[in-house]
Each structure stands twice: as C-alpha cells, then as structure tokens.
Scaffold this motif. Structure first.
Motif, PDB file in Angstrom:
ATOM      1  N   GLY A   1      40.147  40.331  41.265  1.00  0.00           N
ATOM      2  CA  GLY A   1      41.368  39.583  40.965  1.00  0.00           C
ATOM      3  C   GLY A   1      41.288  38.142  41.426  1.00  0.00           C
ATOM      4  O   GLY A   1      41.735  37.221  40.719  1.00  0.00           O
ATOM      5  N   HIS A   2      40.700  37.930  42.611  1.00  0.00           N
ATOM      6  CA  HIS A   2      40.565  36.554  43.111  1.00  0.00           C
ATOM      7  C   HIS A   2      39.528  35.775  42.311  1.00  0.00           C
ATOM      8  O   HIS A   2      39.709  34.568  42.053  1.00  0.00           O
ATOM      9  N   VAL A   3      38.445  36.440  41.918  1.00  0.00           N
ATOM     10  CA  VAL A   3      37.443  35.766  41.102  1.00  0.00           C
ATOM     11  C   VAL A   3      38.035  35.403  39.743  1.00  0.00           C
ATOM     12  O   VAL A   3      37.829  34.285  39.223  1.00  0.00           O
ATOM     13  N   GLU A   4      38.792  36.314  39.151  1.00  0.00           N
ATOM     14  CA  GLU A   4      39.430  36.054  37.865  1.00  0.00           C
ATOM     15  C   GLU A   4      40.360  34.844  37.959  1.00  0.00           C
ATOM     16  O   GLU A   4      40.346  33.951  37.082  1.00  0.00           O
ATOM     17  N   ALA A   5      41.165  34.805  39.028  1.00  0.00           N
ATOM     18  CA  ALA A   5      42.090  33.673  39.186  1.00  0.00           C
ATOM     19  C   ALA A   5      41.333  32.370  39.410  1.00  0.00           C
ATOM     20  O   ALA A   5      41.702  31.322  38.862  1.00  0.00           O
ATOM     21  N   ALA A   6      40.255  32.424  40.226  1.00  0.00           N
ATOM     22  CA  ALA A   6      39.482  31.211  40.496  1.00  0.00           C
ATOM     23  C   ALA A   6      38.830  30.682  39.218  1.00  0.00           C
ATOM     24  O   ALA A   6      38.811  29.460  38.975  1.00  0.00           O
ATOM     25  N   VAL A   7      38.310  31.579  38.396  1.00  0.00           N
ATOM     26  CA  VAL A   7      37.696  31.161  37.133  1.00  0.00           C
ATOM     27  C   VAL A   7      38.752  30.600  36.186  1.00  0.00           C
ATOM     28  O   VAL A   7      38.542  29.570  35.512  1.00  0.00           O
ATOM     29  N   HIS A   8      39.901  31.238  36.137  1.00  0.00           N
ATOM     30  CA  HIS A   8      40.962  30.799  35.225  1.00  0.00           C
ATOM     31  C   HIS A   8      41.509  29.425  35.620  1.00  0.00           C
ATOM     32  O   HIS A   8      41.674  28.542  34.767  1.00  0.00           O
ATOM     33  N   TYR A   9      41.754  29.247  36.932  1.00  0.00           N
ATOM     34  CA  TYR A   9      42.346  27.978  37.385  1.00  0.00           C
ATOM     35  C   TYR A   9      41.288  26.932  37.709  1.00  0.00           C
ATOM     36  O   TYR A   9      41.630  25.784  38.039  1.00  0.00           O
ATOM     37  N   LYS A  10      40.020  27.347  37.686  1.00  0.00           N
ATOM     38  CA  LYS A  10      38.891  26.435  37.960  1.00  0.00           C
ATOM     39  C   LYS A  10      39.015  25.763  39.327  1.00  0.00           C
ATOM     40  O   LYS A  10      38.656  24.597  39.506  1.00  0.00           O
ATOM     41  N   THR A  11      39.542  26.515  40.299  1.00  0.00           N
ATOM     42  CA  THR A  11      39.680  26.034  41.673  1.00  0.00           C
ATOM     43  C   THR A  11      39.896  27.230  42.600  1.00  0.00           C
ATOM     44  O   THR A  11      40.293  28.311  42.153  1.00  0.00           O
ATOM     45  N   LEU A  12      39.649  27.022  43.886  1.00  0.00           N
ATOM     46  CA  LEU A  12      39.913  28.063  44.876  1.00  0.00           C
ATOM     47  C   LEU A  12      41.245  27.857  45.587  1.00  0.00           C
ATOM     48  O   LEU A  12      41.646  28.682  46.406  1.00  0.00           O
ATOM     49  N   SER A  13      41.910  26.772  45.259  1.00  0.00           N
ATOM     50  CA  SER A  13      43.155  26.441  45.974  1.00  0.00           C
ATOM     51  C   SER A  13      44.395  26.817  45.169  1.00  0.00           C
ATOM     52  O   SER A  13      45.360  26.060  45.116  1.00  0.00           O
ATOM     53  N   PHE A  14      44.364  27.957  44.518  1.00  0.00           N
ATOM     54  CA  PHE A  14      45.540  28.411  43.773  1.00  0.00           C
ATOM     55  C   PHE A  14      46.450  29.218  44.717  1.00  0.00           C
ATOM     56  O   PHE A  14      45.983  29.741  45.746  1.00  0.00           O
ATOM     57  N   PRO A  15      47.736  29.352  44.419  1.00  0.00           N
ATOM     58  CA  PRO A  15      48.632  30.155  45.249  1.00  0.00           C
ATOM     59  C   PRO A  15      48.157  31.604  45.329  1.00  0.00           C
ATOM     60  O   PRO A  15      47.788  32.203  44.305  1.00  0.00           O
ATOM     61  N   PHE A  16      48.171  32.164  46.522  1.00  0.00           N
ATOM     62  CA  PHE A  16      47.586  33.483  46.766  1.00  0.00           C
ATOM     63  C   PHE A  16      48.226  34.569  45.895  1.00  0.00           C
ATOM     64  O   PHE A  16      47.539  35.457  45.392  1.00  0.00           O
ATOM     65  N   TRP A  17      49.553  34.471  45.711  1.00  0.00           N
ATOM     66  CA  TRP A  17      50.255  35.538  44.990  1.00  0.00           C
ATOM     67  C   TRP A  17      49.790  35.673  43.543  1.00  0.00           C
ATOM     68  O   TRP A  17      49.884  36.742  42.945  1.00  0.00           O
ATOM     69  N   LYS A  18      49.246  34.592  42.976  1.00  0.00           N
ATOM     70  CA  LYS A  18      48.854  34.629  41.566  1.00  0.00           C
ATOM     71  C   LYS A  18      47.672  35.553  41.307  1.00  0.00           C
ATOM     72  O   LYS A  18      47.535  36.104  40.204  1.00  0.00           O
ATOM     73  N   SER A  19      46.807  35.740  42.296  1.00  0.00           N
ATOM     74  CA  SER A  19      45.688  36.658  42.102  1.00  0.00           C
ATOM     75  C   SER A  19      46.142  38.113  42.181  1.00  0.00           C
ATOM     76  O   SER A  19      45.526  38.993  41.569  1.00  0.00           O
ATOM     77  N   ILE A  20      47.223  38.363  42.910  1.00  0.00           N
ATOM     78  CA  ILE A  20      47.735  39.729  43.043  1.00  0.00           C
ATOM     79  C   ILE A  20      48.598  40.108  41.839  1.00  0.00           C
ATOM     80  O   ILE A  20      48.572  41.251  41.372  1.00  0.00           O
ATOM     81  N   PHE A  21      49.346  39.151  41.336  1.00  0.00           N
ATOM     82  CA  PHE A  21      50.273  39.392  40.213  1.00  0.00           C
ATOM     83  C   PHE A  21      49.844  38.543  39.003  1.00  0.00           C
ATOM     84  O   PHE A  21      50.656  37.885  38.359  1.00  0.00           O
ATOM     85  N   PHE A  22      48.532  38.572  38.705  1.00  0.00           N
ATOM     86  CA  PHE A  22      47.974  37.647  37.719  1.00  0.00           C
ATOM     87  C   PHE A  22      48.548  37.871  36.320  1.00  0.00           C
ATOM     88  O   PHE A  22      48.796  36.920  35.578  1.00  0.00           O
ATOM     89  N   ARG A  23      48.765  39.110  35.917  1.00  0.00           N
ATOM     90  CA  ARG A  23      49.263  39.384  34.570  1.00  0.00           C
ATOM     91  C   ARG A  23      50.692  38.872  34.376  1.00  0.00           C
ATOM     92  O   ARG A  23      51.098  38.584  33.243  1.00  0.00           O
ATOM     93  N   TYR A  24      51.427  38.738  35.480  1.00  0.00           N
ATOM     94  CA  TYR A  24      52.766  38.133  35.394  1.00  0.00           C
ATOM     95  C   TYR A  24      52.650  36.617  35.415  1.00  0.00           C
ATOM     96  O   TYR A  24      53.339  35.910  34.656  1.00  0.00           O
ATOM     97  N   ALA A  25      51.771  36.104  36.279  1.00  0.00           N
ATOM     98  CA  ALA A  25      51.635  34.648  36.412  1.00  0.00           C
ATOM     99  C   ALA A  25      51.058  34.014  35.154  1.00  0.00           C
ATOM    100  O   ALA A  25      51.395  32.868  34.815  1.00  0.00           O
ATOM    101  N   GLU A  26      50.210  34.739  34.436  1.00  0.00           N
ATOM    102  CA  GLU A  26      49.578  34.208  33.225  1.00  0.00           C
ATOM    103  C   GLU A  26      49.864  35.162  32.063  1.00  0.00           C
ATOM    104  O   GLU A  26      49.062  36.037  31.745  1.00  0.00           O
ATOM    105  N   PRO A  27      51.022  35.004  31.420  1.00  0.00           N
ATOM    106  CA  PRO A  27      51.444  35.956  30.380  1.00  0.00           C
ATOM    107  C   PRO A  27      50.696  35.804  29.050  1.00  0.00           C
ATOM    108  O   PRO A  27      50.789  36.694  28.204  1.00  0.00           O
ATOM    109  N   LEU A  28      49.970  34.690  28.846  1.00  0.00           N
ATOM    110  CA  LEU A  28      49.294  34.513  27.563  1.00  0.00           C
ATOM    111  C   LEU A  28      48.135  35.496  27.423  1.00  0.00           C
ATOM    112  O   LEU A  28      47.511  35.886  28.409  1.00  0.00           O
ATOM    113  N   PRO A  29      47.807  35.896  26.197  1.00  0.00           N
ATOM    114  CA  PRO A  29      46.673  36.797  25.974  1.00  0.00           C
ATOM    115  C   PRO A  29      45.391  36.177  26.517  1.00  0.00           C
ATOM    116  O   PRO A  29      45.218  34.947  26.460  1.00  0.00           O
TER     117      PRO A  29
END
Length: 608
Positions: free
Chosen positions: A91-119
C-alpha cells in the motif's frame, strides 16, 4: 483533500499503540542488568541485528515453527501476519509510485481507494490494484480458517485450545472484522468509481445492484477505520500484544540477553510474547491426571495479570514438553522457576555442617546424586565399571555429601541452593579433577548451568561410559534383550543428550525404535519439580507412559535417570534398569568357552 473524519479512529488507535509500545519497551530494557545493556549496545550495529531481522521474518511473519507442527495452522497464521505486513508495504509503495514522492499523508496509503477514486491508470495502476486485491484475498482466506478453527480446532491438529478473556474477545472481534470490512469499503468505492480489481470490482458491481452505494460508502469506511482503531486500543489488554513484543524478544535474544534467576524486564518480554495459541496444551501430561489449569499458557496469563496462585505455579513437572512445542521459543521452565524464586519465602540455613575437610586429588570425580543413592544398584554398577576400567576417581558424595542444589532451585529456594553450590564447587575445584561424571540428569543440568567449573568436563554417565567403550577400556558383549529406551526430561529436552545413550545401548542390546522418543519422550511423572501433585495423580501419568512402552513388548525398559527408574519400577512387572546396569551386566559375564575341534585316529571330539 482534507483529512476525512473517518480516519480518526484508526489514527488514534495507531498513535496509542505506538506510544504504549515505546514506553513499555524502554521500561523493560532499562530494568535489565548493566551487562545485558552493554551487550545490546555493542551488538545493535552488528550482524546480530541482521540475524534478528531474518528470524523475525521467518518466525513472527511466516511462522515457520507452526508450519512444522501443522501446515494448515501455519498457513492460517502466516496469511494473517505476513499477508497484513505485505498489504501495508504494498500500500505504501503504491501510494509512493502514484504520488511520485514519499512525503504523502500517511492515511492515504491505508485508505488509498477512497483517497484516489479514479480508475487505476496504465499498467502500474492496474498491477497495484490487482496485487492489493490478491493480498486481501490471501488474508481473508486466513480469516476464514481462523473462524473455522474456533468451531473445530481438531481439524488443525489441536485437541485443546485456550479460553478468551474480555480483552482477547474485543481484539479478536476487531481483527476478524478488519479485512471483511476493508473488502466491503473498497468494493463499495469500486462500485461507485470503478477503481477496483479482480476481487473488489465484481463485488462492488454486485453491491451496486442491491444497495444505494453513495449512502453507504462513508459508513463502510468508518466501520473499517473503527475496527482498526479498536484492535490497536485493545491490543495491550489482549493476547495479541505478542505480535509486536515477539519482535523485541527476538532481537534481545540475538543480543545475548537471557533469563536470570530474578524477575526483570526480559521476564516481562517473555511473558507478553505468549500468544496463548494453545499449541502447548496437547503436550502437557498434567491433563492425563485431570489437572487442566496449571499449564504454562495459563501460568503466563496469570503472571501477566498478577493473579498467579501457588497451586498453579508449583503444580508442574517442569518436563519441558510445552517448551519444546512453543512456536515463540519461550523459556517456559526458566520463567516458572524464576517466578517460584520470586514468590517463595527463603529457607534460612548456613549449611556450616558441610565443611568437612579438603578434597583428595583425582583425575575423575563421580557424583551419584541423591536419587541414585535411593537406587543403589546404579551406583554399585558405576563403581564396578569405573574400577574395571581402572579409572582414578573420587566418589564425591559416597559419604555425607550434600545435594547438587537443583531441587532447591526448582522449589524456589535459590539462596539456599547457592550455598550448596558454593560448597560443592570448592570441593570439586580442590580435587584438580578434569572430568566430573554424574548419574542423575538433574545433577548434570545444574552442574552444567549453575556451577562455574572452568576446565572441567561435566559428563552424564551415558556419555562417559560410551567414551570408555570407544577407548577399549570396557568390553562390549551383546545381550539378547529387547529394550525400550526412555529419554529422561532433564537429560533429553533439558540437556539435548539423545544419541549417546542410544549409541551405548546399541553395543549391548537390541534397541527398539519407538514413536514417543527423544524430544517427544514423555515424563515419567515422578519429577521432583512438582510439590502440589498427589501420588495418585503421579501414578496416572506414569501408567499412561508405561502402557505406551509395553505395547512394544520389551524385555527391559531402560532409562538414564534414577528417578525415572524408581518411578517406573513401581508401576510394571517389566524389568526397569539404568543403562549403567545394562553395561555392567554385559561386561561382567564371563566369555563363553571356545569350541575347538581336534581330529584323532578315532572319530572323536574334544572340547578344550
């Protein structure tokens, strides 16, 4: 995007458990001895830390020991522990790749499907979505097995399981809900936004046909977050505290920290590392005497809750069968002995009467031990064998000698035992002996572990007699007896001496291979460690062991412990002997006369 309110339960729970673990870990480590602290500081930067990481991976995540015990049970634990770990990492790797950074809000990696609703876009997005669905499916299979295990533990090779207390029930309920609720939340989001994969998208489409998903999306994510938060908040009051504490235990063990004869932080680490899985219950022979509340898993639970009674603490054989099966590798015998020392009022004695002159100079010391004196045929055989081999030895405890001290330690009387140990140690060192031979496994263990005897080999008589035979100092003449060998607890599981007695016996008798042997060998029931058990209860344990051995129809049951011999002899008509007696019987027999044929003028035979 602002932080959604539904993430608060998860965040509060996570902050609580991290803070709690940091505080108790610091408290436990600070209570260690100065030497242990130095060990930790020196070894943290070295290879021991890497080894600890490897063991954490194999035992805390993959649960290798449980796999060896039962593959299905191992898969259940590994799918939950390792699966959840991979889900967090991926989940953290997916978020890091998606946001192209390691400094994203922590909750987004746990609730990624809510944070990024687009297909999911492109190959990377679709691959990560599929990986996350696969890991979720893996964990859900483990959850399903856990449900079934609660209903039918025998299907997992467990006849008995532990009972849950309130904290356990809260944490377990939360744990069982986390992943089905995650599936529901992600599937609802997938049904609304089309951002799922092979598991969540079809599930979401089915839900969309039956429910107004835009009304249930927020409640679904709230439910998932609350389950996570509840699990973290309940963890310190539950058996699941073992999950993080076991990792600390692995590292401390690699750094060389060991249990002492006093309660300290490392004792607490061991106690809290017990998962109360119940795997040890089937190994305990106390249940054969209908004693079902003194097993190690229950004692650790009561130590943790500070509600331990003397009945539970002292009603144990200290045979080590539970310790052998513990998937965490807890030092269960040492924990119980340490707690006995902590809970016992010391018996005050100076033992001044022990000071009875200097020791003679010798090459070898023979120490029979108290129980050997109560089975005199063993010490008689040993004396005859040592004399036959022309060994220069001193029979240290032949007259008015003290106990080795281990029974006192097992009873919690450590200070009294230390006086005996100091007296015996002085006499042993005065003799300038090179080898100390003992007939009792109880003595053997304490001489090896609690005496400081530099440059002196401590040997059980099974080891020493085997050396004498291999050196040609004792002859090997086979007997026709069919023999079953019983591994004594303190010699086998306690000291890892399994092969030497068998190698010795195989030179003299026909040794029968049996099912319950070596590390799986049962206790005879006569252990001195249990001061609460009744004689009838001891006999029930003994009789079940003898019933197992008699199925092999042996001529003789052989053991290497005087206490085991004494216990078994009272319960069977089969001959019970110590291996020293077997060796002496063989070597003391006169060789058969040789038949030589001399031809004469008449057909006649003369026997010379």
């Amino acid at each position: 995007m602002e932080i959604p309110p539904f993430t608060y339960p998860f965040t509060i729970g996570l902050l609580f458990i991290i803070s709690f673990l940091l505080v108790v870990s610091v408290i436990w480590i600070l209570s260690l001895s100065k030497i242990d602290k130095i060990r930790i500081i020196k070894k943290v930067p070295g290879r021991k830390s890497l080894q600890a990481v490897g063991e954490t991976f194999m035992e805390a995540l993959l649960h290798r020991k449980i796999f060896r015990k039962n593959p299905v049970l191992g898969y259940m634990h590994a799918s939950l522990a390792f699966g959840w770990f991979l889900l967090i990492v991926a989940g953290h790797v997916e978020a890091a790749v998606h946001y192209k950074t390691l400094s994203f809000p922590f909750w987004k990696s746990i609730f990624f499907r809510y944070a990024e609703p687009l297909p999911p876009a492109g190959f990377e997005g679709k691959a990560f979505a599929a990986i996350m669905d696969f890991l979720l499916l893996l964990i859900l299979s483990g959850v399903a097995l856990a449900y079934y295990k609660r209903l039918n533990s025998r299907a997992f090779g467990m006849k008995k399981t532990t009972k849950l207390k309130v904290g356990d029930r809260i944490a377990l309920t939360a744990l069982w809900l986390i992943f089905p609720l995650r599936l529901a939340a992600e599937s609802i989001s997938a049904g609304l936004h089309g951002n799922g994969s092979f598991l969540t998208q079809p599930t979401g489409n089915l839900l969309a046909a039956a429910l107004p998903l835009h009304f249930v999306e927020q409640p679904a994510w709230w439910a998932y977050s609350c389950a996570l938060g509840a699990f973290f908040l309940a963890m310190p009051m539950s058996r699941y505290m073992h999950i993080p504490v076991e990792v600390l235990l692995i590292f401390l063990r690699k750094y060389g920290v060991r249990l002492k004869k006093q309660v300290n932080g490392y004792t607490r680490v061991q106690v809290f590392s017990c998962s109360r899985c119940g795997i040890c219950l089937d190994s305990c022979q106390m249940s054969q005497a209908n004693i079902r509340n003194t097993q190690s898993v229950y004692v650790l639970k009561q130590i943790r809750g500070r509600r331990l009674s003397d009945e539970q603490l002292f009603n144990c054989l200290l045979c080590g069968r539970c310790q052998k099966d513990c998937p965490v590798g807890l030092d269960l015998n040492d924990i119980r002995i340490t707690q006995r020392i902590e809970s016992t009022v010391e018996y005050n004695s100076t033992y001044d009467y022990l000071k009875n002159g200097p020791s003679p100079k010798t090459d070898v010391i023979y120490f029979a031990g108290c129980m050997t004196h109560l089975t005199p045929s063993i010490k008689k055989s040993m004396k005859q064998l040592l004399n036959l081999a022309r060994i220069n030895y001193w029979f240290m405890d032949e007259q008015k000698a003290p106990c080795c001290g281990r029974p006192l330690i097992q009873a919690g009387q450590y200070e009294a035992a230390k006086k005996l140990i100091a007296n015996n140690r002085d006499k042993i060192l005065q003799s300038e002996a090179r080898i100390l031979v003992v007939s009792c496994p109880i003595c053997y263990k304490v001489f090896r572990e609690d005496y400081d005897l530099p440059h002196i080999r401590v040997m059980h008589h099974s080891e020493y007699l085997l050396e004498l035979v291999n050196q040609g100092l004792l002859p090997a003449r086979r007997l026709s007896e069919r023999v079953v060998y019983h591994d004594p607890c303190e010699l086998g599981r306690g000291s890892s001496i399994y092969e030497q007695p068998r190698e010795l016996l195989e030179q003299y008798v026909n040794l029968v291979k049996i099912k319950q042997e070596k590390a799986d060998s049962p206790c005879c029931g006569g252990s001195l460690s249990n001061i609460k058990i009744t004689m009838d209860e001891r006999n029930q344990i003994r009789d079940q062991v003898l019933e197992e051995y008699q199925q092999y129809q042996p001529d003789t049951i052989v053991t290497a412990c005087p206490l085991c011999k004494k216990t078994f002899t009272k319960g069977t008509d089969v001959v019970v002997r110590d291996l020293a007696e077997i060796v002496w019987e063989s070597v003391s027999r006169q060789p058969k006369p040789t038949r030589i044929m001399i031809k004469k003028s008449k057909p006649e035979e003369i026997l010379i």
